[in-house]
Write a protein that holds these residues in place. Structure first.
Motif, PDB file in Angstrom:
ATOM      1  N   MET A  52      -3.089   1.948  -1.995  1.00  0.00           N
ATOM      2  CA  MET A  52      -2.848   0.611  -2.538  1.00  0.00           C
ATOM      3  C   MET A  52      -2.930  -0.442  -1.453  1.00  0.00           C
ATOM      4  O   MET A  52      -3.535  -1.491  -1.637  1.00  0.00           O
ATOM      5  CB  MET A  52      -1.472   0.573  -3.201  1.00  0.00           C
ATOM      6  CG  MET A  52      -1.437   1.349  -4.502  1.00  0.00           C
ATOM      7  SD  MET A  52       0.103   1.195  -5.386  1.00  0.00           S
ATOM      8  CE  MET A  52       1.130   2.358  -4.539  1.00  0.00           C
ATOM      9  N   GLU A  53      -2.313  -0.145  -0.276  1.00  0.00           N
ATOM     10  CA  GLU A  53      -2.233  -1.185   0.754  1.00  0.00           C
ATOM     11  C   GLU A  53      -3.554  -1.380   1.484  1.00  0.00           C
ATOM     12  O   GLU A  53      -3.958  -2.498   1.757  1.00  0.00           O
ATOM     13  CB  GLU A  53      -1.118  -0.824   1.750  1.00  0.00           C
ATOM     14  CG  GLU A  53       0.254  -0.967   1.133  1.00  0.00           C
ATOM     15  CD  GLU A  53       1.365  -0.552   2.099  1.00  0.00           C
ATOM     16  OE1 GLU A  53       1.069   0.116   3.098  1.00  0.00           O
ATOM     17  OE2 GLU A  53       2.513  -0.925   1.836  1.00  0.00           O
ATOM     18  N   LYS A  54      -4.222  -0.258   1.814  1.00  0.00           N
ATOM     19  CA  LYS A  54      -5.419  -0.410   2.640  1.00  0.00           C
ATOM     20  C   LYS A  54      -6.703  -0.455   1.817  1.00  0.00           C
ATOM     21  O   LYS A  54      -7.711  -0.970   2.268  1.00  0.00           O
ATOM     22  CB  LYS A  54      -5.517   0.759   3.627  1.00  0.00           C
ATOM     23  CG  LYS A  54      -4.377   0.843   4.603  1.00  0.00           C
ATOM     24  CD  LYS A  54      -4.766   1.644   5.851  1.00  0.00           C
ATOM     25  CE  LYS A  54      -3.559   1.758   6.768  1.00  0.00           C
ATOM     26  NZ  LYS A  54      -3.166   3.118   7.053  1.00  0.00           N
ATOM     27  N   TYR A  55      -6.666   0.129   0.620  1.00  0.00           N
ATOM     28  CA  TYR A  55      -7.943   0.292  -0.076  1.00  0.00           C
ATOM     29  C   TYR A  55      -7.998  -0.377  -1.435  1.00  0.00           C
ATOM     30  O   TYR A  55      -8.987  -0.254  -2.152  1.00  0.00           O
ATOM     31  CB  TYR A  55      -8.276   1.788  -0.223  1.00  0.00           C
ATOM     32  CG  TYR A  55      -8.447   2.466   1.114  1.00  0.00           C
ATOM     33  CD1 TYR A  55      -7.399   3.173   1.694  1.00  0.00           C
ATOM     34  CD2 TYR A  55      -9.636   2.369   1.808  1.00  0.00           C
ATOM     35  CE1 TYR A  55      -7.538   3.775   2.927  1.00  0.00           C
ATOM     36  CE2 TYR A  55      -9.792   2.972   3.051  1.00  0.00           C
ATOM     37  CZ  TYR A  55      -8.737   3.670   3.600  1.00  0.00           C
ATOM     38  OH  TYR A  55      -8.890   4.268   4.819  1.00  0.00           O
ATOM     39  N   ASN A  56      -6.907  -1.097  -1.824  1.00  0.00           N
ATOM     40  CA  ASN A  56      -6.943  -1.854  -3.085  1.00  0.00           C
ATOM     41  C   ASN A  56      -7.307  -1.010  -4.292  1.00  0.00           C
ATOM     42  O   ASN A  56      -8.057  -1.449  -5.154  1.00  0.00           O
ATOM     43  CB  ASN A  56      -7.960  -2.997  -2.989  1.00  0.00           C
ATOM     44  CG  ASN A  56      -7.365  -4.172  -2.269  1.00  0.00           C
ATOM     45  OD1 ASN A  56      -6.154  -4.379  -2.300  1.00  0.00           O
ATOM     46  ND2 ASN A  56      -8.208  -4.925  -1.608  1.00  0.00           N
ATOM     47  N   LYS A 115     -13.938   4.789  -1.827  1.00  0.00           N
ATOM     48  CA  LYS A 115     -13.882   3.371  -1.459  1.00  0.00           C
ATOM     49  C   LYS A 115     -14.529   3.165  -0.097  1.00  0.00           C
ATOM     50  O   LYS A 115     -15.160   2.129   0.145  1.00  0.00           O
ATOM     51  CB  LYS A 115     -12.411   2.938  -1.426  1.00  0.00           C
ATOM     52  CG  LYS A 115     -12.140   1.453  -1.637  1.00  0.00           C
ATOM     53  CD  LYS A 115     -12.566   0.986  -3.015  1.00  0.00           C
ATOM     54  CE  LYS A 115     -12.651  -0.520  -3.113  1.00  0.00           C
ATOM     55  NZ  LYS A 115     -11.365  -1.160  -3.304  1.00  0.00           N
ATOM     56  N   GLN A 116     -14.370   4.139   0.812  1.00  0.00           N
ATOM     57  CA  GLN A 116     -14.978   4.010   2.135  1.00  0.00           C
ATOM     58  C   GLN A 116     -16.498   4.102   2.023  1.00  0.00           C
ATOM     59  O   GLN A 116     -17.236   3.462   2.770  1.00  0.00           O
ATOM     60  CB  GLN A 116     -14.460   5.115   3.074  1.00  0.00           C
ATOM     61  CG  GLN A 116     -13.037   4.907   3.516  1.00  0.00           C
ATOM     62  CD  GLN A 116     -12.448   6.158   4.147  1.00  0.00           C
ATOM     63  OE1 GLN A 116     -12.866   7.274   3.859  1.00  0.00           O
ATOM     64  NE2 GLN A 116     -11.454   5.974   5.001  1.00  0.00           N
ATOM     65  N   LEU A 117     -16.959   4.890   1.054  1.00  0.00           N
ATOM     66  CA  LEU A 117     -18.400   5.083   0.904  1.00  0.00           C
ATOM     67  C   LEU A 117     -19.047   3.905   0.189  1.00  0.00           C
ATOM     68  O   LEU A 117     -20.069   3.358   0.636  1.00  0.00           O
ATOM     69  CB  LEU A 117     -18.634   6.375   0.116  1.00  0.00           C
ATOM     70  CG  LEU A 117     -20.048   6.891   0.016  1.00  0.00           C
ATOM     71  CD1 LEU A 117     -20.568   7.237   1.396  1.00  0.00           C
ATOM     72  CD2 LEU A 117     -20.094   8.134  -0.868  1.00  0.00           C
TER      73      LEU A 117
END
Lengths: 353, 431, 261
Positions: free
Chosen positions: A229-233, A200-202
Motif C-alpha cells: 500500500m505504501e510503496k506500490y499504491n 507493479k515493478q514490471l
C-alpha cells in the motif's frame, strides 16, 4: 557417472523432490546415508521449479538461490540415486526392510529400503471446477501459478497478447469454501501480494486491486501487506467475488464491498485467481500404495496433527505440503525433521546389526 | 522393457508422465470427480437426505413413488453428477396458481406440445397449488402445513398412477424444501402423517422432483423433429428462475454438453435444439425481481430491478429477439415491468415468453388460440414476423374465434393421448 | 426563561408524540436504523426473548445457519441490495449476535427483512452453506404469528390474495383483471384485456381452466375442504389471526361452511 551402491539395504526412499524432499535427501546424504530419490516428473524441484516461481516471499529471494544449491547437490551426490519420471507402485515390508516396486522409464524395478519419507507435495486448485470465475472459459483469467511463470519471463500479457492496464487479484479461490475446499491455504495471501508488487515493478502504470476476505500474511510476511500500500499504491477491497463475467472485451467482476457496504461491478483487463493448495494425485496415489491415513480434506494425516513427520506407521515419515498447506521455508524445515527421524531409525538398525 | 499396463498421462502443456493404467483413472476423473464434490448450497446434505429416504422406504415408514419404466424415464445429470430420472409419459400436471390465472399460454402451450407428441397426461381438478406463496411471500404458513399440502398433492398423483410434473419454479423449490424436512425431521413427519391420515391419505414421497423445463429438456429432440418454422435468425436469451437452481442447488439438470455444464441445461438446450441462437448477457444469474410481495405492494422495486438489471442489459448487450424463462413469476415480472419504463422514455424492450410457448410456436401452434400471446404486454410482433408467422392474419382469426366464443361456441380443448396406465385402487396403508 | 405553563405544554406535546410513535412510524425523526433500535429498546422484553427462542427452535434453523466469515458473497448476489440498504450478510451477522442480544432480531423484523425477495441467491453461493433468505423466511413467519406491526403493514395491502390462497389454493385470478384498477401500471393494453376477459377466459383451450373466473383452474370442492382442513390442523389459522384478523375470520367462516370441523 555416479558410483552408486545399488545393493545397500541401508537406504532411505524419499518420494518427491520438492523443497521438503530435496532437503531431506541432502541432510541424509550429508550424514553418509544412501538415498533413493523418486520423482514423478522429469525435473527435480517440485512446485517452485514446475511453476517457475519467480521469487519467494517475503523478501523476494530468487528461487534459484534457494532451490538451486539443493537440486545441484542431489544431482551430483554419489549417495543419492535419482529416479525421474518414476512412481512408487507397490510397497511391502516393515521399518528397516521395505520392498518397493518402482515404475520407471526403464521398466519396473524392485528396491529394498529401510525407511521412507513421503514428500509428495500439492497441486494448485483447478479453478475450472468452480464456474463462477469463468476460468478456462473466458480469456485473461489466470491463476497465481501461471502468473509466476510470466513474471519469471519478465513479460505479463493476457491470452489476447495485450498488456493489462487494470488487474484484479481474487483471494481464496478454492479455499475457505465448503463448496470446494474448506481449508485455508496459508500462503496465497502473501504470495498474491508479492506477485502484485512484482507486477507493479514490471508494468509501472498498471492499476491493481486485491479483492480479499482476510489478509493472512503470516509472521514476518506482514510487511508485504504494508509495503504494497505504501510503496506500490496497490488497492484493497474487502469482499468475496460472486461472479466473473466476460463481456467480450473485458472481465466484469461482481461482489459486495463489505466495509463500505455497497455493491461493486468493475471491469478488469485481467483477473488473477489465488488458486490454493490442495492434495494432488501423487499424494492420493501414495496414500493407497503405502496404506497411509488421509484426513477428511485429502491431506496425509499424521498420527497427531501437531507432529507432522509421524505418519503412525513405523519407518514412514511425512514432510511438507502433502500434510498441510505451508510455505517453502516450512517445507524445507519439515524435510529436515523427517530426515532426522529416518537417520535415527538407521542408527537403531546399525546398532542392532 | 516397457510393461504393457502403463500409459502416458498429460500433466500440463509440455509434460507427460508414465504411470500404471489403474492410476490413469485417477487423473482422468479429475474434472467430473471434483465436480461431483462441488457442493453448492446443500448438496451433501441433499444426497444424505436421498439416502435416508431410501432407508425409510426399506423400513416401511414411507412409500416412495418411483419413476418406474411405465413412465418412460430418461436419465440426466445434476450439479453433483448424480443421475436423475425424468419421466416423459403419464404425467400428473401440477399446475401453477400464477400462470393459470393470467398467463394461460404457458400451460396451454405445454399441453399442446404433449398432445402433439402423444404424451398421455392427467389434468386434475383435485389439485391445490403448492401454497408456497404463503411461505415466500407472506410467511402466513408453516413447515407442517406446507409439507402436508405437498404430500397431499403427491398422494393424489400416486393414486391416479401418474408422475407429478411441476410447472412452477417456486412449487419445485418449495417441494424440495418440504421433502427435505419430511425425510430428515421425524417430528415434522409425525405431524404431517397425523393430518394426512385424518383425510384418508398417507405419506407418499416422489423419488424425483421434476420441473417441467427438465421434461422439455429431455424431449427436445422430439420437439425439434416437429419444428415447422425457421428459427435460425432468432437470438434468444435465457432467464433461469432462481427457485429452480438456487434453492437447493443439487436437484436441477446440468449437462456437460450444454454450456460446458457450468449453468443449468434446461431452456438453453431447447433454444439450441430448435436451431435458434443462444445469446449471453452480464446479468444472467440475477433474479428477475419478482420478490413475491414486491410485485404486488412495492412495485417500484420489482420493476426497477427487472428493467435495469435484466431487460436493459439483455437488449443492449445482445439485441435479443426474445427472452425465455420457465417460471410464472419471472414471465410476469419481466413482461409487465417494461411498460412503465417505456412510458418514461426508455427504449429497450424485448418480448418475454416461456420455453413451452417458444417451442410450441416453433412447432406451428397458433400464437393466440394456443400460445395465448395476447396476455403478454411486451411487444411480440417483431418476433412473430421474424419467425414467419403472419400475426395480423392470426389476430383476425382470433378475433373471429372470440366472437364465436361470445356467442356460446366451446373452444377446441387440448386433449391428452389415451392413458395406458390404470389408476391405483384399493390402496391401503401400513398406518 | 420558560414559565411553568409553557413547560407543561411541551411535556404534553412530547407525551403525545410518544403515543404517536407507538407503532414505530416516527415521521421526520431519527434517520435509518436508529428508530428500529429505539423501538426494540422499548418493546416487550418477553416478546423479544420469545422471538429469539422460536427462531432457534425452528426445525429449519440448523440447516440454515452456520458460521459466517463475513465474506459478502451472499450480498454480492442479492437483488434488493442493488436498490435498498438490505444485506443478507447483515441478517446472518445479527442472527449470530442475537445469541446474546436478542433485540437485534426484533430490530430487523421491523422493516429490514421485508425487503428480501426470497430468491435464495444467497444460499447458493455461501461458502459456509448458510441460508440468509431462509432465516428471513422464518423471521417473517414469526412476525406474522405474533401480529407485529411490520407484518400487518406488509400483508394488509394484499389480504384478498391471502384469503384466496388459503381457501382455493390459487392466487391472482381472472376476476382480478376485470377492471384495470388493480394492475393499471401493467399498461394500457390491460384495459383492452379487461373488457374481453370473460370471453378470453372462455376461449382458453384447457378444459380445467376455460371459463373459470374466480380461481386459476377449476378446483374440486373436496380439494378445497382438504386444504382448509390441513391449514386448520397445522395451526395456520391461529398463526395468521393476530396479523390478519379479518381475513382469518373469513377463512374460518368459509371453512365451517365447507364442512371443515
Amino acid at each position: 557417472m555416479k558410483n552408486l551402491n545399488k545393493e545397500s539395504n541401508d537406504k532411505v526412499l524419499v518420494i518427491g523432490s520438492g523443497p521438503a524432499g530435496l532437503r531431506a535427501a541432502m541432510d541424509l546424504a550429508e550424514l553418509g546415508i544412501h538415498v533413493l530419490l523418486v520423482e514423478k516428473r522429469g525435473e527435480l524441484g517440485g512446485a517452485p521449479i514446475r511453476w517457475k516461481y519467480h521469487s519467494l516471499a517475503p523478501d523476494f529471494t530468487p528461487t534459484e538461490q534457494v532451490l538451486g544449491p539443493m537440486i545441484e547437490f542431489c544431482e551430483k551426490s554419489d549417495l543419492i540415486e535419482v529416479k525421474r519420471n518414476s512412481t512408487v507402485a507397490e510397497c511391502i515390508g516393515e521399518a528397516g526392510n521395505f520392498t518397493v516396486t518402482l515404475n520407471t522409464p526403464d521398466g519396473r524395478e524392485r528396491k529394498n529400503v529401510a525407511a521412507i519419507i513421503v514428500a509428495t507435495g500439492f497441486e494448485h486448485f483447478d479453478a475450472r471446477v468452480d464456474p463462477r470465475y469463468s476460468y478456462g472459459r473466458a480469456p485473461n483469467v489466470i491463476g497465481i501459478n501461471e502468473l509466476e511463470v510470466m513474471l519469471s519471463q519478465g513479460k505479463v500479457t493476457g491470452h489476447d497478447g495485450k498488456v493489462p492496464r487494470r488487474v484484479a487479484f481474487i483471494f481464496c479461490v478454492g479455499s475457505r469454501d465448503r463448496s470446494t475446499n474448506p481449508w485455508c491455504c496459508t500462503v496465497c495471501c502473501g504470495v498474491s501480494i508479492k506477485q502484485a508488487i512484482e507486477l507493479k515493478q514490471l508494468l509501472k502504470d498498471v492499476q491493481i486491486y486485491m479483492i480479499y476476505m482476510d489478509i493472512r500474511t503470516i509472521g514476518l510476511w506482514e510487511k508485504l501487506y504494508w509495503d504494497s500500500m505504501e510503496k506500490y499504491n496497490i488497492n484493497y477491497i474487502r469482499g468475496r467475488v460472486g461472479e466473473v463475467y466476460y463481456t467480450g472485451e473485458k472481465l466484469l467482476v461482481k461482489g459486495e464491498d463489505t466495509l463500505v457496504r455497497g455493491p461493486f461491478e468493475v471491469l478488469f483487463d485481467m483477473v488473477v485467481l489465488a488458486v490454493g493448495i490442495e492434495p494432488g494425485e501423487g499424494t492420493r496415489q501414495i496414500s493407497k500404495v503405502l496404506g497411509l491415513n488421509v484426513n477428511e480434506y485429502g491431506f496425509l494425516a499424521p498420527k497427531i496433527p501437531n507432529v507432522h513427520f509421524d505418519s503412525g506407521k513405523d519407518g514412514i515419515y511425512l514432510a511438507g505440503t502433502c500434510v498441510a498447506p505451508m510455505s517453502v521455508e516450512e517445507s524445507i524445515a519439515e524435510g529436515s525433521a523427517a530426515a532426522m527421524q529416518a537417520a535415527k531409525l538407521m542408527n537403531r538398525i546399525k546398532v542392532r546389526a | 522393457m516397457m510393461p504393457s499396463e502403463n500409459s502416458f498421462v498429460q500433466l500440463g502443456e509440455n509434460e507427460q508422465v508414465e504411470i500404471p493404467k489403474e492410476d490413469v483413472k485417477l487423473f482422468e476423473k479429475l474434472s467430473t470427480d471434483r465436480r461431483a464434490k462441488l457442493a453448492m448450497g446443500t448438496t451433501e446434505d441433499y444426497l444424505r437426505m436421498l439416502e435416508k429416504m431410501k432407508e425409510l422406504e426399506k423400513k416401511g415408514e414411507i412409500i416412495v413413488h418411483h419413476v418406474e419404466e411405465d413412465y418412460k424415464p430418461q436419465v440426466v445429470k445434476t450439479l453433483s453428477n448424480r443421475e436423475k430420472k425424468i419421466p416423459t409419459e403419464e404425467l400428473w400436471q401440477h399446475k401453477s396458481c400464477g400462470q393459470c390465472g393470467h398467463i394461460p399460454g404457458y400451460i396451454s402451450a405445454l399441453y399442446w406440445i404433449m398432445s402433439e407428441l402423444s404424451i398421455p397426461f392427467v389434468d386434475d381438478t383435485n389439485q391445490t397449488s403448492c401454497t408456497a406463496w404463503n411461505y415466500y411471500g407472506s410467511g402466513t404458513s408453516n413447515s407442517v402445513a406446507l409439507s402436508a399440502v405437498f404430500l397431499r398433492n403427491m398422494h393424489v398423483a400416486w393414486e391416479k398412477n401418474a408422475y407429478p410434473l411441476i410447472h412452477c419454479g417456486t412449487s419445485y423449490g418449495d417441494y424440495k424444501e418440504c421433502r427435505f424436512l419430511v425425510v430428515m425431521s421425524e417430528d415434522i413427519r409425525l405431524k404431517v402423517r397425523s393430518i394426512l391420515n385424518k383425510i384418508g391419505r398417507d405419506i407418499v414421497i416422489p423419488e424425483e422432483l421434476v420441473h417441467y423445463s427438465e421434461w422439455l429438456h429431455v424431449v427436445r429432440e422430439r420437439i425439434a423433429e416437429r419444428r415447422k418454422l425457421d428459427l435460425s435468425q432468432v437470438k434468444a436469451a435465457v432467464h433461469p428462475a432462481c427457485h429452480t437452481y438456487k434453492l437447493m442447488a443439487e436437484d436441477y439438470t446440468y449437462d456437460e454438453k450444454i454450456l460446458d455444464g457450468a449453468r443449468p441445461a434446461p431452456t438453453s438446450s431447447i433454444i439450441l435444439a430448435l436451431g435458434a441462437k443462444l445469446v449471453d448477457y452480464s446479468t444472467w444469474y440475477d433474479c428477475c425481481g419478482f420478490g413475491f410481495r414486491h410485485i404486488l405492494t412495492e412495485r417500484e422495486i420489482s420493476r426497477s430491478f427487472a428493467y435495469f438489471r435484466k431487460i436493459r442489459p439483455v437488449v443492449k448487450e445482445t439485441g435479443a429477439d426474445v427472452l425465455l424463462t420457465h417460471d410464472t413469476g419471472c414471465v410476469t415480472t419481466l413482461d409487465k415491468s417494461q411498460i412503465v419504463a417505456l412510458a418514461h422514455g426508455y427504449k429497450e424492450t424485448v418480448p418475454v415468453i416461456s420455453d413451452s410457448q417458444f417451442a410450441a410456436l416453433a412447432m406451428g401452434a397458433h400464437p393466440f388460440k394456443v400460445c395465448q400471446l395476447q396476455w403478454h404486454l411486451a411487444d411480440w410482433k417483431p418476433l412473430l414476423s421474424k419467425i414467419g408467422i403472419d400475426w395480423q392474419n392470426a389476430e383476425k382469426e382470433y378475433k373471429e374465434y372470440i366472437e364465436a366464443i361470445k356467442k356460446g361456441m366451446k373452444p377446441s380443448f387440448i386433449r391428452s393421448a389415451p392413458r395406458k396406465l390404470q389408476p391405483r385402487v384399493n390402496v391401503s396403508f401400513a398406518g | 426563561m420558560e414559565s411553568a405553563f409553557s413547560m407543561s405544554i411541551s411535556k404534553k406535546v412530547s407525551r403525545m408524540l410518544q403515543r404517536l410513535n407507538k407503532d414505530g412510524w416516527h415521521y421526520g425523526g431519527l434517520p435509518g436504523l436508529q428508530w428500529e433500535a429505539e423501538n426494540a429498546r422499548n418493546a416487550d422484553r418477553e416478546l423479544i426473548q420469545e422471538i429469539a427462542k422460536e427462531l432457534r427452535e425452528d426445525v429449519r434453523f440448523e440447516e440454515f445457519y452456520h458460521a459466517c466469515i463475513n465474506c459478502g458473497n451472499c450480498t454480492s448476489k442479492c437483488p434488493p441490495f442493488r436498490l435498498v440498504d438490505f444485506e443478507p450478510r447483515i441478517v446472518v451477522q445479527k442472527v449470530m449476535h442475537s445469541k446474546d442480544e436478542p433485540e437485534l432480531l426484533y430490530q430487523m423484523m421491523d422493516q429490514y427483512i421485508w425487503s428480501c425477495f426470497q430468491c435464495y441467491s444467497c444460499w447458493e453461493v455461501c461458502p459456509a452453506h448458510n441460508n440468509p433468505g431462509g432465516l428471513v423466511a422464518i423471521l417473517k413467519e414469526i412476525a406474522v404469528k405474533h401480529g407485529l406491526n411490520s407484518a400487518k403493514k406488509a400483508l394488509e395491502p394484499y389480504s384478498k390474495i391471502v384469503y384466496k390462497i388459503m381457501t382455493t389454493g390459487t392466487q391472482i385470478t381472472p376476476d382480478m383483471h376485470t377492471t384495470i384498477a388493480l394492475f393499471k401500471d401493467w399498461g394500457p393494453h390491460k384495459a383492452e384485456l379487461a373488457k374481453n376477459i370473460r370471453a378470453e377466459r372462455a376461449a382458453v383451450p384447457v378444459e380445467t381452466m376455460a371459463g373459470v373466473m374466480d380461481k386459476s383452474w377449476r378446483v374440486d370442492e373436496e380439494t378445497m375442504k382438504e386444504l382448509m382442513f390441513i391449514e386448520k390442523e397445522a395451526g395456520v389459522f391461529d398463526a395468521v389471526e393476530k396479523t390478519l384478523k379479518d381475513v382469518t375470520d373469513m377463512v374460518r367462516d368459509t371453512a365451517k361452511e365447507a364442512g371443515v370441523e
